[in-house]
Design a protein around this motif. Structure first.
Motif, PDB file in Angstrom:
ATOM      1  N   THR A 140     -88.025 -29.041   7.238  1.00 29.73           N
ATOM      2  CA  THR A 140     -86.837 -28.998   6.406  1.00 29.73           C
ATOM      3  C   THR A 140     -85.663 -29.459   7.253  1.00 29.73           C
ATOM      4  O   THR A 140     -85.437 -28.924   8.347  1.00 29.73           O
ATOM      5  CB  THR A 140     -86.579 -27.577   5.879  1.00 29.73           C
ATOM      6  OG1 THR A 140     -87.637 -27.213   4.986  1.00 29.73           O
ATOM      7  CG2 THR A 140     -85.249 -27.513   5.124  1.00 29.73           C
ATOM      8  N   VAL A 142     -81.654 -29.863   7.375  1.00 31.95           N
ATOM      9  CA  VAL A 142     -80.382 -29.441   6.790  1.00 31.95           C
ATOM     10  C   VAL A 142     -79.288 -30.297   7.402  1.00 31.95           C
ATOM     11  O   VAL A 142     -79.209 -30.424   8.628  1.00 31.95           O
ATOM     12  CB  VAL A 142     -80.108 -27.951   7.052  1.00 31.95           C
ATOM     13  CG1 VAL A 142     -78.802 -27.519   6.399  1.00 31.95           C
ATOM     14  CG2 VAL A 142     -81.266 -27.098   6.538  1.00 31.95           C
ATOM     15  N   ARG A 151     -80.484 -30.618  -2.998  1.00 34.31           N
ATOM     16  CA  ARG A 151     -81.763 -30.373  -2.325  1.00 34.31           C
ATOM     17  C   ARG A 151     -82.795 -31.268  -2.977  1.00 34.31           C
ATOM     18  O   ARG A 151     -82.841 -31.371  -4.204  1.00 34.31           O
ATOM     19  CB  ARG A 151     -82.175 -28.903  -2.461  1.00 34.31           C
ATOM     20  CG  ARG A 151     -83.581 -28.616  -1.953  1.00 34.31           C
ATOM     21  CD  ARG A 151     -83.921 -27.152  -2.067  1.00 34.31           C
ATOM     22  NE  ARG A 151     -85.279 -26.899  -1.562  1.00 34.31           N
ATOM     23  CZ  ARG A 151     -85.716 -25.722  -1.152  1.00 34.31           C
ATOM     24  NH1 ARG A 151     -84.917 -24.669  -1.202  1.00 34.31           N
ATOM     25  NH2 ARG A 151     -86.953 -25.581  -0.708  1.00 34.31           N
ATOM     26  N   THR A 159     -88.278 -31.745   3.546  1.00 34.20           N
ATOM     27  CA  THR A 159     -87.364 -31.291   2.505  1.00 34.20           C
ATOM     28  C   THR A 159     -85.956 -31.507   3.024  1.00 34.20           C
ATOM     29  O   THR A 159     -85.647 -31.149   4.170  1.00 34.20           O
ATOM     30  CB  THR A 159     -87.571 -29.800   2.184  1.00 34.20           C
ATOM     31  OG1 THR A 159     -88.911 -29.613   1.695  1.00 34.20           O
ATOM     32  CG2 THR A 159     -86.576 -29.329   1.139  1.00 34.20           C
ATOM     33  N   ILE A 161     -81.917 -30.845   2.609  1.00 26.46           N
ATOM     34  CA  ILE A 161     -80.957 -29.904   2.020  1.00 26.46           C
ATOM     35  C   ILE A 161     -79.560 -30.191   2.556  1.00 26.46           C
ATOM     36  O   ILE A 161     -79.336 -30.176   3.772  1.00 26.46           O
ATOM     37  CB  ILE A 161     -81.333 -28.450   2.333  1.00 26.46           C
ATOM     38  CG1 ILE A 161     -82.702 -28.118   1.735  1.00 26.46           C
ATOM     39  CG2 ILE A 161     -80.265 -27.488   1.794  1.00 26.46           C
ATOM     40  CD1 ILE A 161     -83.184 -26.711   2.039  1.00 26.46           C
TER      41      ILE A 161
END
Length: 223
Positions: A140, A142, A151, A159, A161
């Motif tokens: 993930t 960020v 997101r 992923t 975000i």
């Protein structure tokens, strides 16, 4: 409970409301994702307020890097810099020296992307996603910089975000944006109302090209 605050840009009015909301939700640690307060109405006040927070992790944004590496390829930015200094005084060197990335528990925190602090993922998948991941897989990521809260899945098992901007949103919503990460690893994207007009007027009092543009962005929630 971890609060993720990106792109505050010295908007102390918005920051105080974000912190109230985060604390009410149970936040007891903070990830501060860069572009804190340089060249704003409240540069040092913003830094001092962030220093009061418990359990903070700071990463550097392009705004902090530019304190020592001005973007000579951006004449518009250089012209704005010439109008006034950062307002940070002796904190400039410390902020410039912050880490560019932070990784913990399978999450990678950056300012723009793993590749660059001035290139950021768009809300919709694009051809540049894999390039900006710079070899990152199965994590993930960020990030901020674009001031757009969203997101979505990325390539190579990632992923993506973006908590959004706590001080200058550019996704069409003027409310301050941030995110929370719970003990279970879940993320919550949040928006908070604040006195937009007061913040815009304080930017206008600063004067200059960048301040005028910032006031317009704050009122519109977009460029």
């Amino acid at each position: 409970m971890l609060a993720l605050l990106y792109d505050i840009h010295g908007n102390l009015v918005a920051l105080e409301e974000v912190l109230k909301d985060a604390e009410a939700a149970g936040a007891d640690a903070y990830l501060l994702g860069g572009d804190f307060g340089s060249w704003s109405p409240w540069p040092r006040e913003t830094i001092e307020r962030l220093r009061e927070l418990p359990n903070t992790t700071w990463i550097r944004g392009n705004g902090e890097r530019w304190l020592r590496e001005p973007p000579t390829d951006r004449p518009d930015v250089m012209a704005a810099f010439a109008e006034r200094d950062s307002g940070l005084g002796t904190d400039e060197g410390l902020l410039y020296s912050l880490q560019a990335q932070f990784e913990q528990d399978g999450l990678l925190y950056v300012h723009g992307s793993p590749l660059s602090d001035v290139e950021s993922f768009p809300p919709e998948p694009g051809d540049d996603d894999e390039r900006m991941l710079n070899g990152v897989r199965d994590k993930t990521v960020v990030f901020g910089h674009s001031h757009q809260q969203f997101r979505r899945p990325g390539p190579n098992g990632t992923t993506l975000i973006n908590p959004g901007s706590a001080g200058m949103p550019l996704d069409g919503d003027v409310r301050a944006a941030f995110a929370l990460r719970g003990d279970g690893g879940e993320f919550e994207l949040r928006r908070v109302e604040y006195d937009v007009e007061r913040a815009a007027q304080d930017w206008e009092r600063v004067g200059g090209t960048f301040a005028t543009s910032a006031a317009q962005r704050i009122r519109r929630g977009s460029d």
